[in-house]
Design a protein around this motif. Structure first.
Motif, PDB file in Angstrom:
ATOM      1  N   GLU A  42       1.024  -1.235   0.372  1.00 24.48           N
ATOM      2  CA  GLU A  42      -0.287   0.024   0.090  1.00 24.48           C
ATOM      3  C   GLU A  42       1.155   1.527  -0.084  1.00 24.48           C
ATOM      4  O   GLU A  42       1.583   1.345   1.023  1.00 24.48           O
ATOM      5  CB  GLU A  42      -1.386  -0.331   1.009  1.00 24.48           C
ATOM      6  CG  GLU A  42      -1.866   1.201   1.628  1.00 24.48           C
ATOM      7  CD  GLU A  42      -2.276   1.906   0.607  1.00 24.48           C
ATOM      8  OE1 GLU A  42      -3.804   0.653  -0.422  1.00 24.48           O
ATOM      9  OE2 GLU A  42      -2.288   3.304   0.543  1.00 24.48           O
ATOM     10  N   THR A  53     -12.244   4.037  -0.471  1.00 25.32           N
ATOM     11  CA  THR A  53     -12.541   2.979  -0.268  1.00 25.32           C
ATOM     12  C   THR A  53     -12.972   3.980   1.276  1.00 25.32           C
ATOM     13  O   THR A  53     -14.218   3.863   1.734  1.00 25.32           O
ATOM     14  CB  THR A  53     -12.545   1.808  -0.235  1.00 25.32           C
ATOM     15  OG1 THR A  53     -12.369   1.490  -1.283  1.00 25.32           O
ATOM     16  CG2 THR A  53     -13.592   1.036   0.686  1.00 25.32           C
ATOM     17  N   ASN A  59     -22.460   3.572  -0.292  1.00 30.28           N
ATOM     18  CA  ASN A  59     -24.016   3.167  -0.532  1.00 30.28           C
ATOM     19  C   ASN A  59     -23.979   1.565  -1.899  1.00 30.28           C
ATOM     20  O   ASN A  59     -23.237   1.838  -2.374  1.00 30.28           O
ATOM     21  CB  ASN A  59     -24.691   3.784  -1.612  1.00 30.28           C
ATOM     22  CG  ASN A  59     -25.257   5.069  -0.898  1.00 30.28           C
ATOM     23  OD1 ASN A  59     -25.371   5.051   0.782  1.00 30.28           O
ATOM     24  ND2 ASN A  59     -24.986   6.117  -0.900  1.00 30.28           N
ATOM     25  N   ASN A 220      -4.225   8.271  -6.374  1.00 28.60           N
ATOM     26  CA  ASN A 220      -4.174   6.547  -7.414  1.00 28.60           C
ATOM     27  C   ASN A 220      -3.681   7.902  -8.049  1.00 28.60           C
ATOM     28  O   ASN A 220      -4.797   8.177  -9.393  1.00 28.60           O
ATOM     29  CB  ASN A 220      -5.871   6.070  -7.656  1.00 28.60           C
ATOM     30  CG  ASN A 220      -5.957   5.568  -6.530  1.00 28.60           C
ATOM     31  OD1 ASN A 220      -5.375   5.304  -5.492  1.00 28.60           O
ATOM     32  ND2 ASN A 220      -7.887   5.414  -5.968  1.00 28.60           N
ATOM     33  N   ASP A 223      -1.236   3.455 -11.649  1.00 25.60           N
ATOM     34  CA  ASP A 223       0.370   2.504 -11.798  1.00 25.60           C
ATOM     35  C   ASP A 223      -0.613   1.114 -12.090  1.00 25.60           C
ATOM     36  O   ASP A 223       0.568   0.656 -13.037  1.00 25.60           O
ATOM     37  CB  ASP A 223       0.205   1.778 -10.380  1.00 25.60           C
ATOM     38  CG  ASP A 223       1.372   3.521  -9.518  1.00 25.60           C
ATOM     39  OD1 ASP A 223       1.438   4.627 -11.113  1.00 25.60           O
ATOM     40  OD2 ASP A 223       1.510   3.622  -8.837  1.00 25.60           O
ATOM     41  N   SER A 444     -19.972   0.967  -7.337  1.00 25.95           N
ATOM     42  CA  SER A 444     -18.473   0.726  -7.584  1.00 25.95           C
ATOM     43  C   SER A 444     -17.942  -0.192  -6.058  1.00 25.95           C
ATOM     44  O   SER A 444     -17.495  -0.869  -6.191  1.00 25.95           O
ATOM     45  CB  SER A 444     -17.890   2.051  -7.370  1.00 25.95           C
ATOM     46  OG  SER A 444     -16.327   2.246  -8.023  1.00 25.95           O
ATOM     47  N   VAL A 445     -18.191   0.923  -5.146  1.00 19.43           N
ATOM     48  CA  VAL A 445     -18.171  -1.109  -3.794  1.00 19.43           C
ATOM     49  C   VAL A 445     -18.314  -2.051  -4.588  1.00 19.43           C
ATOM     50  O   VAL A 445     -17.370  -3.016  -3.836  1.00 19.43           O
ATOM     51  CB  VAL A 445     -18.034   0.012  -2.684  1.00 19.43           C
ATOM     52  CG1 VAL A 445     -18.370  -0.897  -1.758  1.00 19.43           C
ATOM     53  CG2 VAL A 445     -17.797   1.099  -2.152  1.00 19.43           C
TER      54      VAL A 445
END
Ligand SMILES: Cc1cc2nc3c(=O)[nH]c(=O)nc-3n(C[C@H](O)[C@H](O)[C@H](O)COP(=O)(O)OP(=O)(O)OC[C@H]3O[C@@H](n4cnc5c(N)ncnc54)[C@H](O)[C@@H]3O)c2cc1C
Length: 465
Positions: A42, A53, A59, A220, A223, A444-445
């Protein structure tokens, strides 16, 4: 450069996709009585882990029975010929189980309706994305053969002589490179939403000016896309489109979102309306409106309402800024407070008010209460702005994630342009490109969890002798 360690699985990223991959792998191996080693790398520090996240509302687009709205899935599939139907059918089929799995790890969901018209059913994650990051990290950390490598950046994927991925070149906080060798690798390090250069390259001039919706987005920087295309992986998703939203342009609070636009009007710097604010519900309008504000309005617009607008029950929940709106007793006074031309704004509001038709205003459904005769009519929730005090939020565009990414199949395997899976390489979450035209929200989640788990399970399967 020195090779320090070998892991059966190496995961890049600690967002929903990376954590679901690591835990999916651990659980699949445990079912067979195996305890393979796992490394999670990370870029951020331990305190800041969790990526976008962690700052997310998380939601999830499932009804109380765990079913994803089939109309939304169909709309996504029909949105563009390049959409991978199999991906979305897999998401639809696996969503309920993924929600149950989150529940098993202590993540609770709430189905209290917002009271506002919505395009689909959502369940809110209690505690938002942070609750998901904490629950999954805790479950992973209980596993003895796992190591988290914070402040460690994945730089390059390593291939063995036969073209199979067998490790990752990483750079630690000491600035030195080393190779972590791995049986399989899951790339789950988000999209290029935090990379000014890539935003400009793919989305267009000035795209780098779009601010990140939360600071973590800056980590982000594409990469995953870069590392995978370097070794011949394919791309997918619409590269010149982003998921964006409006935020209070004065605020430095993360996620100072302004979502109440359908219940008032929005004007540009010329004090003119430029969209039908009532064309869609608040969550449906959000992305296309914010994109329009960036692309054609120089990333500056003003959401305006009157005392009636701001007294809609629950209206404050649609606007998450920490700052009070600009307020005045008259429209010209409001214009002065916003730095707009007072006469022009008064003319715009008065033309709007004259065009409002009779009807019953109802926030809980598309009420058809509209204007007629304007160059751009408002087709729902049109009420005159006539009761002071008048209030406004200046808004700008903020990015949540990029649409373009790498191509995977339904087993989360990274594909070449010819459709061949690159052995032992998986990807999940925003690193993978799936959206075209529009992201409908609340998926997305969910897709990070569904395909993260699939990636982990597939890697566990591939690890078997
Ligand atoms: C304010 C906000 C509200 C949102 N609301 C919702 C919602 O309600 N519903 C919904 O479905 N989605 C929502 N989203 C979007 C959703 O949260 C994200 O799209 C999703 O969580 C992304 O997960 P991910 O695992 O792909 O990436 P991330 O969570 O961003 O994780 C990627 C991780 O990879 C790390 N990383 C990047 N590059 C490297 C590298 N080279 N080496 C090592 N590590 C690296 C990053 O530091 C990061 O920790 C929201 C997002 C935000 C910001």
């Amino acid at each position: 450069m020195e090779e320090r360690s070998h892991f059966d699985l190496l995961v890049i990223g600690t967002g929903a996709a990376g954590l679901s991959s690591a835990l999916g792998f651990i659980e699949a191996a445990a079912e067979r009585g195996e305890s393979p080693s796992v490394a999670v790398v990370e870029r951020s520090s331990e305190q800041e882990r969790g990526g976008a996240t962690k700052g997310s509302w998380a939601n999830l687009m499932v009804n109380p029975e765990g079913v994803v709205d089939p109309d939304v899935i169909q709309r996504v599939i029909d949105s563009h010929p390049e959409v991978d139907e199999a991906y979305f059918r897999t998401l639809e089929a696996a969503a309920g189980e993924a929600v149950d799995w989150l529940g098993k790890h202590g993540v609770t969901l709430d189905h209290t309706p917002t009271g506002f018209a919505m395009e689909s059913t959502y369940r809110a994650t209690v505690g938002g994305g942070q609750a998901i990051v904490e629950a999954l990290t805790e479950a992973i950390e209980r596993y003895p053969a796992v190591s988290f490598h914070y402040e460690t950046e994945a730089v390059r994927l390593r291939l063995n002589g036969a073209g199979r991925v067998d490790g990752v070149l990483v750079r630690g906080a000491d600035g030195l490179l080393r190779v972590l060798s791995a049986g399989s690798v899951v790339v789950a390090c988000g999209g290029f939403e935090g990379n000014y250069e890539m935003l400009t390259r793919y989305v267009g001039p000035r795209a780098g000016e779009i601010v990140p919706v939360v600071p973590a987005v800056r980590n982000n920087v594409g990469d995953g896309l870069r590392m995978i295309t370097e070794i011949g992986g394919d791309t997918a998703g619409q590269f010149d489109m982003l998921h964006v939203q409006l935020v209070d342009s004065r605020s430095s609070k993360p996620d100072a979102g302004i979502f109440g636009v359908p219940y008032g009007i929005i004007v540009n710097k010329a004090a003119e309306r430029f969209v039908d604010e009532g064309s869609r519900t608040f969550e449906g309008l959000n992305e296309s409106l914010a994109f329009e504000v960036w692309r054609n309005q120089n990333s500056a617009a003003y959401f305006i309402g009157d005392a009636q607008t701001f007294s809609i029950p629950g209206f404050e929940h649609l606007n998450q800024t920490d700052l009070a709106p600009v307020e005045a007793d008259t429209i010209p006074g409001l214009a002065r407070g916003l730095g707009l031309d007072p006469e022009k704004l008064e003319a715009t509001v008065s033309a709007f008010n004259s065009a409002v038709q009779d009807g019953t205003f109802d926030v809980s459904r598309c009420d058809g209460k509209r204007t007629t005769g304007l160059a751009i009519d408002k087709t729902n929730w049109a009420r005159t702005l006539s009761e002071g005090p008048f209030r406004a939020y200046p808004v700008k565009t903020a990015v949540t994630f990029s649409f373009g990414g790498v191509r995977t199949d339904v087993r989360a395997r990274v594909l070449t342009p010819g459709g061949t899976p690159i052995p032992h390489l998986y990807a999940a979450g925003v690193a993978t490109g799936v959206w075209y035209q529009e992201y409908p929200g609340a998926l997305s989640v969910l897709r990070c969890v569904v395909f993260g788990r699939i990636a982990g399970r597939e890697a566990a399967q591939a690890a078997r002798p």
